[in-house]
Design a protein around this motif. Structure first.
Motif, PDB file in Angstrom:
ATOM      1  N   ILE A 169       3.364  -8.890   9.043  1.00  0.00           N
ATOM      2  CA  ILE A 169       4.130  -8.611   7.901  1.00  0.00           C
ATOM      3  C   ILE A 169       2.974  -7.939   6.933  1.00  0.00           C
ATOM      4  O   ILE A 169       3.213  -6.568   6.477  1.00  0.00           O
ATOM      5  CB  ILE A 169       4.830  -9.635   7.066  1.00  0.00           C
ATOM      6  N   LEU A 170       1.875  -8.451   6.682  1.00  0.00           N
ATOM      7  CA  LEU A 170       0.954  -7.784   5.678  1.00  0.00           C
ATOM      8  C   LEU A 170       0.435  -6.520   6.364  1.00  0.00           C
ATOM      9  O   LEU A 170       0.164  -5.579   5.582  1.00  0.00           O
ATOM     10  CB  LEU A 170      -0.268  -8.858   5.457  1.00  0.00           C
ATOM     11  N   ASN A 171       0.003  -6.596   7.396  1.00  0.00           N
ATOM     12  CA  ASN A 171      -0.636  -5.355   7.839  1.00  0.00           C
ATOM     13  C   ASN A 171       0.401  -4.227   8.373  1.00  0.00           C
ATOM     14  O   ASN A 171       0.388  -3.099   8.009  1.00  0.00           O
ATOM     15  CB  ASN A 171      -1.583  -5.562   9.313  1.00  0.00           C
ATOM     16  N   PRO A 172       1.406  -4.517   9.110  1.00  0.00           N
ATOM     17  CA  PRO A 172       2.348  -3.489   9.534  1.00  0.00           C
ATOM     18  C   PRO A 172       3.388  -2.870   8.639  1.00  0.00           C
ATOM     19  O   PRO A 172       3.765  -1.930   8.619  1.00  0.00           O
ATOM     20  CB  PRO A 172       3.053  -4.033  10.934  1.00  0.00           C
ATOM     21  N   VAL A 173       3.897  -3.849   7.773  1.00  0.00           N
ATOM     22  CA  VAL A 173       4.863  -3.810   6.760  1.00  0.00           C
ATOM     23  C   VAL A 173       4.282  -3.280   5.391  1.00  0.00           C
ATOM     24  O   VAL A 173       4.705  -2.115   4.878  1.00  0.00           O
ATOM     25  CB  VAL A 173       5.978  -4.813   6.562  1.00  0.00           C
ATOM     26  N   LEU A 174       3.315  -3.906   4.798  1.00  0.00           N
ATOM     27  CA  LEU A 174       2.749  -3.624   3.650  1.00  0.00           C
ATOM     28  C   LEU A 174       1.584  -2.692   3.793  1.00  0.00           C
ATOM     29  O   LEU A 174       1.166  -2.175   2.690  1.00  0.00           O
ATOM     30  CB  LEU A 174       2.573  -5.013   3.016  1.00  0.00           C
ATOM     31  N   GLN A 195       0.860  -1.190   0.028  1.00  0.00           N
ATOM     32  CA  GLN A 195      -0.017   0.055  -0.135  1.00  0.00           C
ATOM     33  C   GLN A 195       0.725   1.322  -0.186  1.00  0.00           C
ATOM     34  O   GLN A 195       0.308   2.406  -0.287  1.00  0.00           O
ATOM     35  CB  GLN A 195      -1.062  -0.056   1.131  1.00  0.00           C
ATOM     36  N   HIS A 196       2.111   1.021   0.081  1.00  0.00           N
ATOM     37  CA  HIS A 196       3.065   2.343   0.137  1.00  0.00           C
ATOM     38  C   HIS A 196       3.582   2.698  -1.089  1.00  0.00           C
ATOM     39  O   HIS A 196       4.343   3.535  -1.304  1.00  0.00           O
ATOM     40  CB  HIS A 196       4.170   2.305   1.386  1.00  0.00           C
ATOM     41  N   ALA A 197       3.351   1.683  -2.042  1.00  0.00           N
ATOM     42  CA  ALA A 197       3.915   1.811  -3.652  1.00  0.00           C
ATOM     43  C   ALA A 197       5.423   2.101  -3.746  1.00  0.00           C
ATOM     44  O   ALA A 197       5.770   2.723  -4.302  1.00  0.00           O
ATOM     45  CB  ALA A 197       3.104   2.820  -4.197  1.00  0.00           C
ATOM     46  N   ARG A 198       6.130   1.169  -2.793  1.00  0.00           N
ATOM     47  CA  ARG A 198       7.735   1.281  -2.950  1.00  0.00           C
ATOM     48  C   ARG A 198       8.160   0.537  -4.098  1.00  0.00           C
ATOM     49  O   ARG A 198       7.687  -0.310  -4.530  1.00  0.00           O
ATOM     50  CB  ARG A 198       8.117   0.756  -1.408  1.00  0.00           C
ATOM     51  N   SER A 199       9.312   0.722  -4.486  1.00  0.00           N
ATOM     52  CA  SER A 199      10.179  -0.077  -5.172  1.00  0.00           C
ATOM     53  C   SER A 199      10.262  -1.397  -4.588  1.00  0.00           C
ATOM     54  O   SER A 199      10.264  -1.644  -3.338  1.00  0.00           O
ATOM     55  CB  SER A 199      11.435   0.481  -5.618  1.00  0.00           C
ATOM     56  N   PRO A 200      10.719  -2.530  -5.361  1.00  0.00           N
ATOM     57  CA  PRO A 200      10.957  -3.719  -4.638  1.00  0.00           C
ATOM     58  C   PRO A 200      12.035  -3.804  -3.831  1.00  0.00           C
ATOM     59  O   PRO A 200      12.040  -4.325  -2.902  1.00  0.00           O
ATOM     60  CB  PRO A 200      11.288  -4.455  -6.040  1.00  0.00           C
TER      61      PRO A 200
END
Length: 427
Positions: A336-341, A267-272
């Protein structure tokens, strides 16, 4: 669908846990055209191709927006109208034959991993509240609402909710005696999975129902269908037809669980590279040379596909006690899914998609590349782990387990006497 769950003598049981029904069965001459693989056994592209090429596939009755090449903005009511028309087409073609009497059916699937034999029946919707039927997964409201509208508008169901019961010698003996006594009434499938159906003789009906007395059933596949049955019954509490729902019950030790992999949107649209760095801040990420090397071999590990490359990921420790907190799907969601992505799979539609392990790692990579998603390949859990979660009234994220092989749709038809079946007697 969650509640206090009494067991045994504490339950005020007002109706049989499993009951026969006056169903309809697909005519053998129509079986190949009508019977369809389980919905989530197919990718959206495969479902689209099936719906477009075969107007008699039962998939036409149950399709959702993503199963259509166009008109994907159809409302639930418009989808149900199309489903009712598809069912009318099948009924007019006499693709289904009424059995004419209440009966149980045995449904056997024979495959390379073994054999599983289930009892096709109806179960009480009340059982989801009084503890006789237990669930272990959350559901997405939109999907559950579509299936509720489907029940109310199409007027039939053909996809039994799959359930497990703890194996007992009595139940085994009942199943063995009946199936060994006569050839199957219906056979279909392939060399990979052979499907056989028997109608249980009248003489066995009472004793087979009694074998389930004081048992608990566990939903293994069909949480959204279960939620739809609960919602439809709540909307019409005085309708006896909606008070029960179609199910198939297998002994737990005959079932095989695969993983449901996760495809998440950052959701933060970061690069890989930046996304990988953020993941590396919270857990150990190790490069892998191939999907085979990234494949998780034990609990607590996951394969990661990101930006065209595979990695291995150690899942952070469980957050709290309880059966659900120790599962890989929940550790992945919470850490991971919630807090990081920022991908809240319980509250953000489309943030996480699901891929059954049977579709393979190549399909996971293709979907991630096409849809700009981050893929997580998980290790499967066991049936007893799912039961432990259900016994504690715990709920895992949607699509946390994938049972394979699955019963097919379009084999049995339970008529509800409304919509496309308003001219028929309910079964």
């Amino acid at each position: 669908m969650t509640s206090a769950r009494p067991t045994g003598a504490d339950q005020a049981v007002s109706e049989s846990l499993v009951a026969p029904f006056s169903g309809w069965v697909v005519h053998p001459d129509w079986a190949e055209r009508v019977i369809s693989r389980a919905y989530d056994n197919l990718s959206p592209l495969q479902r689209q191709a099936l719906v477009a090429s075969n107007p008699y596939s039962y998939m036409n009755v149950t399709r959702s927006r993503e199963d259509l090449f166009d008109n994907t903005d159809l409302s639930h009511e418009e989808l149900v109208t199309q489903g009712a028309a598809a069912l009318t087409r099948l009924l007019n073609a006499k693709a289904f034959v009424p059995t004419g009497r209440p009966a149980f059916y045995l449904y056997r699937l024979t495959h390379k991993q073994g054999m599983q034999t289930g009892v096709v029946c109806t179960v009480p919707v009340q059982g989801f509240d009084d503890g006789r039927i237990r669930i272990h997964e959350n559901v997405h409201d939109e999907r559950a609402d579509l299936l509720t509208t489907h029940l109310q508008g199409v007027g039939a169901t053909s996809s039994p909710v799959a359930m497990a019961v703890r194996s007992t010698a009595e139940l085994y003996n009942q199943l063995f005696d009946i199936t060994a006594a006569a050839p199957a009434d219906l056979e279909f499938g392939s060399t990979a999975v052979r499907h056989q159906v028997w109608t249980v003789p009248d003489d066995y009906t009472e004793s087979l129902a009694a074998a389930f007395d004081n048992q608990v059933l566990y939903v293994t596949d069909g949480h959204h269908r279960s939620a739809a049955a609960v919602r439809a019954s709540a909307a019409e509490p005085n309708n006896p037809v909606l008070a029960r729902t179609l199910a198939v019950v297998f002994p737990d030790d005959q079932l095989h669980v695969q993983a449901f992999h996760r495809l998440a949107v950052d959701q933060h649209a970061r690069s890989p590279e930046d996304c990988l760095a953020a993941l590396d801040d919270v857990t150990k990420v190790t490069p892998a040379f191939s999907s085979m090397q990234a494949r998780p071999q034990e609990r607590g590990m996951a394969g990661l596909y990101l930006g065209g490359s595979w990695h291995q990921v150690e899942l952070p420790p469980a957050a709290g006690n309880g059966a659900v907190n120790g599962l890989d799907v929940e550790r992945l969601r919470r850490s991971i899914l919630n807090p990081v992505l920022g991908a809240d799979e319980l509250g953000l539609p489309g943030a996480v998609e699901y891929l059954p392990a049977s579709l393979g790692f190549d399909e996971l990579a293709r979907r991630c590349d096409t849809e700009n998603r981050v893929g997580f390949a998980l290790h499967p859990m066991t049936v007893r782990e799912l039961m432990a979660v259900a016994d504690e009234s715990g709920l895992m994220p949607p699509k946390s387990s994938f049972f394979s092989p699955k019963p097919r749709s379009g084999v049995f038809l339970r008529v509800l006497g409304r919509g496309a079946t308003s001219h028929l007697s309910p079964s």
